[in-house]
Write an enzyme that holds these catalytic residues in place. Structure first.
Site, PDB file in Angstrom:
ATOM      1  N   ASN A 122     -21.279  25.774  29.139  1.00 49.90           N
ATOM      2  CA  ASN A 122     -22.536  26.348  29.635  1.00 49.90           C
ATOM      3  C   ASN A 122     -22.203  27.648  30.369  1.00 49.90           C
ATOM      4  O   ASN A 122     -21.577  27.615  31.426  1.00 49.90           O
ATOM      5  CB  ASN A 122     -23.208  25.337  30.575  1.00 49.90           C
ATOM      6  CG  ASN A 122     -24.542  25.833  31.119  1.00 49.90           C
ATOM      7  OD1 ASN A 122     -24.876  27.014  31.006  1.00 49.90           O
ATOM      8  ND2 ASN A 122     -25.296  24.932  31.714  1.00 49.90           N
ATOM      9  N   HIS A 174     -30.505  27.707  24.918  1.00 53.39           N
ATOM     10  CA  HIS A 174     -29.516  27.726  25.999  1.00 53.39           C
ATOM     11  C   HIS A 174     -28.569  26.551  25.777  1.00 53.39           C
ATOM     12  O   HIS A 174     -28.990  25.485  25.354  1.00 53.39           O
ATOM     13  CB  HIS A 174     -30.220  27.616  27.354  1.00 53.39           C
ATOM     14  CG  HIS A 174     -29.271  27.346  28.480  1.00 53.39           C
ATOM     15  ND1 HIS A 174     -28.171  28.129  28.714  1.00 53.39           N
ATOM     16  CD2 HIS A 174     -29.239  26.357  29.424  1.00 53.39           C
ATOM     17  CE1 HIS A 174     -27.501  27.650  29.761  1.00 53.39           C
ATOM     18  NE2 HIS A 174     -28.133  26.575  30.203  1.00 53.39           N
ATOM     19  N   CYS A 194     -29.981  29.846  34.384  1.00 50.44           N
ATOM     20  CA  CYS A 194     -29.763  29.646  32.944  1.00 50.44           C
ATOM     21  C   CYS A 194     -30.901  30.187  32.083  1.00 50.44           C
ATOM     22  O   CYS A 194     -30.726  30.404  30.885  1.00 50.44           O
ATOM     23  CB  CYS A 194     -29.541  28.169  32.652  1.00 50.44           C
ATOM     24  SG  CYS A 194     -28.057  27.531  33.452  1.00 50.44           S
TER      25      CYS A 194
HETATM   26  O1  UT7 Z   1     -27.904  24.796  32.483  1.00 52.94           O
HETATM   27  C1  UT7 Z   1     -28.886  24.322  33.368  1.00 52.94           C
HETATM   28  C2  UT7 Z   1     -29.400  23.046  32.922  1.00 52.94           C
HETATM   29  N1  UT7 Z   1     -28.398  22.018  33.019  1.00 52.94           N
HETATM   30  C3  UT7 Z   1     -28.511  20.961  32.285  1.00 52.94           C
HETATM   31  O2  UT7 Z   1     -29.421  20.890  31.505  1.00 52.94           O
HETATM   32  C4  UT7 Z   1     -27.543  19.826  32.487  1.00 52.94           C
HETATM   33  C5  UT7 Z   1     -28.299  18.540  32.376  1.00 52.94           C
HETATM   34  N2  UT7 Z   1     -27.515  17.342  32.613  1.00 52.94           N
HETATM   35  C6  UT7 Z   1     -26.527  16.932  31.782  1.00 52.94           C
HETATM   36  O3  UT7 Z   1     -26.156  17.610  30.848  1.00 52.94           O
HETATM   37  C7  UT7 Z   1     -25.942  15.558  32.014  1.00 52.94           C
HETATM   38  O4  UT7 Z   1     -26.769  14.843  32.894  1.00 52.94           O
HETATM   39  C8  UT7 Z   1     -24.498  15.582  32.566  1.00 52.94           C
HETATM   40  C9  UT7 Z   1     -23.553  16.083  31.494  1.00 52.94           C
HETATM   41  C10 UT7 Z   1     -24.421  16.461  33.789  1.00 52.94           C
HETATM   42  C11 UT7 Z   1     -24.075  14.155  32.938  1.00 52.94           C
HETATM   43  O5  UT7 Z   1     -24.159  13.313  31.811  1.00 52.94           O
HETATM   44  P1  UT7 Z   1     -24.873  11.890  31.894  1.00 52.94           P
HETATM   45  O6  UT7 Z   1     -24.679  11.258  30.609  1.00 52.94           O
HETATM   46  O7  UT7 Z   1     -26.270  12.134  32.380  1.00 52.94           O
HETATM   47  O8  UT7 Z   1     -24.000  11.162  32.962  1.00 52.94           O
HETATM   48  P2  UT7 Z   1     -24.464  10.498  34.322  1.00 52.94           P
HETATM   49  O9  UT7 Z   1     -24.708  11.544  35.332  1.00 52.94           O
HETATM   50  O10 UT7 Z   1     -25.523   9.503  34.041  1.00 52.94           O
HETATM   51  O11 UT7 Z   1     -23.149   9.725  34.680  1.00 52.94           O
HETATM   52  C12 UT7 Z   1     -22.689   8.624  33.901  1.00 52.94           C
HETATM   53  C13 UT7 Z   1     -21.345   8.212  34.428  1.00 52.94           C
HETATM   54  C14 UT7 Z   1     -21.299   8.075  35.933  1.00 52.94           C
HETATM   55  O12 UT7 Z   1     -20.466   6.986  36.253  1.00 52.94           O
HETATM   56  P3  UT7 Z   1     -21.120   5.612  36.753  1.00 52.94           P
HETATM   57  O13 UT7 Z   1     -21.894   5.979  37.995  1.00 52.94           O
HETATM   58  O14 UT7 Z   1     -21.986   5.163  35.624  1.00 52.94           O
HETATM   59  O15 UT7 Z   1     -19.935   4.767  36.997  1.00 52.94           O
HETATM   60  C15 UT7 Z   1     -20.620   9.344  36.375  1.00 52.94           C
HETATM   61  O16 UT7 Z   1     -19.928   9.203  37.594  1.00 52.94           O
HETATM   62  O17 UT7 Z   1     -20.377   9.227  34.083  1.00 52.94           O
HETATM   63  C16 UT7 Z   1     -19.650   9.596  35.249  1.00 52.94           C
HETATM   64  N3  UT7 Z   1     -19.232  10.972  35.159  1.00 52.94           N
HETATM   65  C17 UT7 Z   1     -18.062  11.358  34.621  1.00 52.94           C
HETATM   66  N4  UT7 Z   1     -17.061  10.652  34.075  1.00 52.94           N
HETATM   67  C18 UT7 Z   1     -15.990  11.334  33.624  1.00 52.94           C
HETATM   68  C19 UT7 Z   1     -19.896  12.080  35.545  1.00 52.94           C
HETATM   69  N5  UT7 Z   1     -19.172  13.178  35.313  1.00 52.94           N
HETATM   70  C20 UT7 Z   1     -18.023  12.746  34.737  1.00 52.94           C
HETATM   71  C21 UT7 Z   1     -16.878  13.405  34.252  1.00 52.94           C
HETATM   72  N6  UT7 Z   1     -15.905  12.664  33.710  1.00 52.94           N
HETATM   73  N7  UT7 Z   1     -16.732  14.746  34.303  1.00 52.94           N
END
Ligand code: UT7
Length: 318
Positions: A275, A245, A115
């Site tokens: 992304n 980005h 990225c």
């Molecule tokens: O481009 C390179 C750099 N990349 C980035 O900078 C990405 C950085 N990370 C992020 O943008 C975020 O961490 C994500 C978008 C990937 C995830 O968002 P988050 O708010 O950090 O969610 P999380 O990983 O803390 O997950 C929260 C909950 C989890 O459920 P539980 O364990 O709390 O029950 C996940 O299983 O959201 C759940 N979850 C989803 N729910 C519905 C994760 N993905 C999904 C989904 N749909 N697609």
């Protein structure tokens, strides 16, 4: 001193745009479109056609950038493609783009910094130009990232899209001050200790510890933006546009807020593009230049963070 000025920019997105709801239905993803939009800002992404390669997207973006710059492909003496999704393991996708553009002189190669690839490629091109080893360089970010996605992994499959963006850099004499037009400073970093947090697995699918990547992204982007301001002596209020980005709207907002920039001065395309890895910054640049937001003479700050980890920033007077 010689400066690398941005003579023009262009973009290309595959024809098919897929909404969150359609993606979820089509790929049977255990998710909901409201979650995706609320947690990331993404509402849709473009997906390349089955016969559309990264080089096809890159060449179209490059043609648009050349047309915008009013420069003939014959004037290009280097083609640099930042990509994580090359057409083939080798040769470089840049060589294909060079041939597709009808260029048979100069040199072409790919850059792999995921990225952060566009900021890396821009930095390399700037160095070539300032050293006098090239006078007119095509810098392209192009990805068919959808091909790296495991549709059974909802934590990554909803985040990425395909596309390409390009800029034409040209040598121009400058005074060596921050009043010059062109690239004013570039800053690259990597820390391979975090290799495992964002990578492809044995099958070639993306795996990411989203929470950890998010945490590092906020800190690293904040640090590198401070570094760019210190190096140029610019104050946050002198930044006309932040073009980051596009990984997550919450990260974009965080960096903008830290700089004290109002949301109107931060270019965000994540809602429509998702992304697109190395393509996201040149796609966002082309969007904001062609809709009239970014104008000649303004200061534009680019920042990116990605797998490796890699991260970086560039300050450009448009
Ligand atoms: O481009 C390179 C750099 N990349 C980035 O900078 C990405 C950085 N990370 C992020 O943008 C975020 O961490 C994500 C978008 C990937 C995830 O968002 P988050 O708010 O950090 O969610 P999380 O990983 O803390 O997950 C929260 C909950 C989890 O459920 P539980 O364990 O709390 O029950 C996940 O299983 O959201 C759940 N979850 C989803 N729910 C519905 C994760 N993905 C999904 C989904 N749909 N697609």
């Amino acid at each position: 001193m010689i400066r690398a000025i941005v003579a023009g920019c262009g973009a290309y997105l595959p024809a098919r745009a897929v909404s969150n709801a359609d993606l979820i239905a089509e790929k049977h993803i255990d998710s909901d479109s409201e979650w995706i939009e609320r947690r990331t800002g993404i509402t849709q992404r473009h997906i390349a056609a089955a016969d559309e390669k990264t080089s096809d997207l890159a060449t179209k973006a490059a043609r648009n950038a050349l047309a915008h710059a009013g420069i003939d492909a014959a004037a290009i003496d280097a083609v640099i493609v930042a990509t994580t999704t090359p057409d083939d393991r080798f040769p470089a996708t840049a060589a294909k783009v060079q041939a597709d553009l009808g260029i048979a002189h100069g040199f072409a190669f790919d850059v792999q910094a995921v990225c952060s690839g566009f900021v890396y490629a821009l930095t390399i091109a700037d160095n070539f130009i300032r050293l006098g080893q090239a006078r007119c360089v095509l810098v392209i970010g192009a990805e068919t990232f959808s091909r790296l996605l495991d549709w059974n992994d909802r934590t990554t499959s909803v985040l990425f899209g395909d596309g390409a963006g390009a800029v034409v850099l040209q040598a121009q004499e400058g005074a060596g001050t921050m009043a010059d037009q062109g690239i004013l400073s570039t800053h690259l970093h990597s820390d391979g200790r975090h290799y495992e947090l964002l990578r492809t697995d044995e099958a070639g699918f993306v795996r990411m510890d989203g929470k950890e990547v998010f945490r590092h992204a906020v800190t690293n982007l904040s640090d590198v933006v401070d570094e760019a301001l210190a190096a140029t002596g610019l104050k946050p209020e002198q930044i006309d546009w932040l073009v980051p980005h596009q990984a997550n709207q919450r990260i974009i907002d965080g960096t903008g807020k830290k700089l004290g920039l109002s949301a109107e001065r931060v270019v965000s395309t994540i809602a429509l593009h998702a992304n697109t890895s190395a393509a996201s910054i040149p796609l966002a640049l082309a969007t904001a230049v062609h809709d009239g937001r970014i104008r000649r003479g303004q200061i534009v700050l680019l920042d990116a963070m990605g797998g490796g980890f890699t991260w970086g920033a560039a300050v450009v007077r448009w």
